[in-house]
Design an enzyme around this catalytic site. Structure first.
Site, PDB file in Angstrom:
ATOM      1  N   SER A  48       5.612  -5.141   1.871  1.00 32.68           N
ATOM      2  CA  SER A  48       6.514  -5.488   0.762  1.00 32.68           C
ATOM      3  C   SER A  48       7.884  -5.885   1.315  1.00 32.68           C
ATOM      4  CB  SER A  48       6.653  -4.314  -0.226  1.00 32.68           C
ATOM      5  OG  SER A  48       6.891  -3.100   0.454  1.00 32.68           O
ATOM      6  N   GLU A 118      -5.161  -3.282   4.008  1.00 29.99           N
ATOM      7  CA  GLU A 118      -5.871  -3.529   2.744  1.00 29.99           C
ATOM      8  C   GLU A 118      -7.329  -3.880   3.055  1.00 29.99           C
ATOM      9  OE1 GLU A 118      -3.733  -6.376   0.366  1.00 29.99           O
ATOM     10  OE2 GLU A 118      -1.866  -5.255   0.507  1.00 29.99           O
ATOM     11  N   GLU A 185      -3.459   1.915  -5.658  1.00 29.05           N
ATOM     12  CA  GLU A 185      -2.409   1.066  -6.232  1.00 29.05           C
ATOM     13  C   GLU A 185      -2.885   0.444  -7.550  1.00 29.05           C
ATOM     14  OE1 GLU A 185      -0.526  -1.794  -3.634  1.00 29.05           O
ATOM     15  OE2 GLU A 185       0.662  -2.613  -5.275  1.00 29.05           O
TER      16      GLU A 185
END
Ligand code: KIV
Length: 285
Positions: A48, A118, A185
């Site tokens: 991020s 991920e 998430e």
């Protein structure tokens, strides 16, 4: 509160005792030091960073070099807090071997305590391989921001039977492969709470509701420093952007009106030295 560096074992013991785990993102030394000193157990140096620090529209442009630099700064501040590096897009998609090499770079060059990545082709096999190397791995299920293109947006995952099944099966497989914690998430709270009970390892929620073993937020959301996009789950605890704006405007006004710098913020000098300089170089007009 112990001042010793937290480990995979201490995080697992927290879950076993029913003690909630706190986690925040960080990208630089000063914020990481505040988080460490406040007793937050884990930091994610998230990709991020590409959005909140570098101003990109999504996380896909984060690179290994960018992430290693951020991770190294954060790790230097964390005497107690566990530091987890988020592996950027392109660093773990191609092969098990390349994923292992890049995970090792985070440990040797940035001195982090573990890595997260991920979903990707063979990501369960990659998790197993990295854990076997001796590097702690955090799994990540639900919304995968690096897949924003195929998802069509950063939206909640696990509302349909197929996507809920994907969340459950991925989480179970990640635990089986050796992940020591799993981030949930943007998934429905009921689903995250259900999987938390099914798993032995802690679950960390970022938009997964209160039933997880721990909570994570992006620090720039918490501090009110990222205004481009605010997900439903993000809570702003202070509006630092407003305070920063006020300070910058005040500085600008004081410089323009010649109020700053004043005597207090300037260095003095003896008359004797000044006279000697004027004598040598002449008076200034
Ligand atoms: O990059 C990040 O901050 C993350 C969290 C949102 C889980 O991956």
């Amino acid at each position: 509160m112990t001042q010793e560096k937290l480990t995979v074992r201490s995080i697992q013991e927290m879950k076993d005792r029913g003690e909630i785990i706190t986690m925040l993102t960080a990208y630089d030394y000063p914020i990481a030091k505040q988080i460490n000193d406040a007793g937050i157990e884990m930091i994610l140096v998230g990709d991020s960073a590409a959005m909140v620090v570098h101003g990109h529209p999504n996380t896909l442009t984060a690179t290994m070099e960018m992430m290693i630099l951020h991770c190294a700064a954060v790790a230097r501040a964390c005497t107690r807090t566990m530091v987890i590096a988020d592996m950027p897009f392109g660093s773990f998609q191609y092969s098990v071997e390349e994923t292992m090499r890049n995970a090792a770079r985070f440990v040797t060059e940035a001195k982090v305590d573990g890595v997260k990545f991920e979903a990707a082709p063979n990501h369960i096999e990659k998790t197993r391989a990295i854990v076997q190397m001796g590097i702690p791995v955090v799994g990540h299920v639900g919304l995968h921001p690096q897949s924003v293109g195929v998802l069509g947006g950063l939206t909640v995952q696990g509302k349909s039977i197929e996507t809920a099944r994907k969340v459950v099966t991925e989480a179970l497989a990640l635990e089986e492969a050796g992940a020591f914690a799993i981030i949930f998430e943007a998934v429905p709270a009921k689903l995250a709470a259900y999987v938390t009970k099914k798993l032995r390892v802690p679950t960390i929620s970022i938009g997964g509701g209160p039933g997880c073993s721990g909570q994570l937020l992006v620090t720039y959301d918490v501090l009110g420093m990222f205004e481009t996009f605010t997900p439903k789950f993000a809570k702003k605890y202070i509006n630092l952007n407003q305070l920063i704006r006020q300070a910058i405007l005040q500085y600008r006004d004081e410089v323009k009106s010649r109020k700053f710098p004043d005597e207090e913020h300037s260095y003095g000098m003896s008359e004797e030295v000044m006279e000697a300089i004027e004598k040598e170089f002449g008076k200034a007009e």
